[in-house]
Scaffold this active site. Structure first.
Site: not given
Ligand code: DGP
Length: 113
Positions: A7, A30, A86, A94, A97, A99, A101
Site C-alpha cells: 500500500c 521486484d 502466491n 510473504t 497484499h 500481487h 508476479h
Molecule cells: P510473495 O512471496 O509472492 O509474497 O512475493 C513478495 C515479493 O515482493 C518478493 O518477490 C519480494 C518482493 N518485495 C518485498 N518487499 C519489496 C519492496 O519493498 N520492494 C520491492 N520492489 N519488492 C519487494
C-alpha cells in the site's frame, strides 16, 4: 491499510521502480528478481490475498490482468511469460497484499515447481 508495505509503495510513500500505473493498479520491479523481467502487479486497494477475492472486488483482480497484458507488451515479452500468485503461508506468500508476479525475459520451461 497503513502498515502494508505494498500500500505504501502504491501511494508513493516507499520508493519503487514503477513500470505501470492506472487508477486501480500499480506495477513495479521486484526487489529480488527471479528472472530477467520480474514485475509485481498489485491493486491499489488493499486485498490481503487471492483467498480474499470476492464477487465485489474481483474487478480489481481483473484490472490487474488487463495491466499484465499491457506490461508484457511494453516489456517486449512477445515470446511469453509466467504469471504467479502466491497465496497464504502454504502458498509461499510473504507480503500480505494481493500481487501477481510477471516473470519473463528467458525460456522458463514447463515445470511449475
Ligand atoms: P510473495 O512471496 O509472492 O509474497 O512475493 C513478495 C515479493 O515482493 C518478493 O518477490 C519480494 C518482493 N518485495 C518485498 N518487499 C519489496 C519492496 O519493498 N520492494 C520491492 N520492489 N519488492 C519487494
Amino acid at each position: 491499510m497503513t502498515d502494508c508495505i505494498f500500500c505504501k509503495i502504491a501511494a508513493g510513500d516507499i520508493p519503487s521502480d514503477k513500470v505501470y500505473e492506472d487508477d486501480l493498479v500499480y506495477a513495479f520491479r521486484d526487489i529480488n528478481p527471479q528472472a530477467p523481467r520480474h514485475i509485481l502487479v498489485i491493486p491499489k486497494t488493499h486485498i490481503p490475498s487471492a483467498a480474499h477475492i470476492t464477487a465485489e472486488n474481483a474487478y480489481l483482480a481483473g484490472a490487474c490482468f488487463g495491466a499484465i497484458a499491457t506490461i508484457a507488451q511494453a516489456e517486449g515479452l512477445d515470446g511469453g511469460f509466467r504469471v504467479i500468485n502466491n497465496c497464504g503461508t502454504d502458498g509461499g506468500q510473504t507480503v500480505g497484499h494481493l500481487h501477481f508476479h510477471i516473470l519473463g525475459g528467458k525460456h522458463l520451461g514447463e515445470r511449475l515447481l
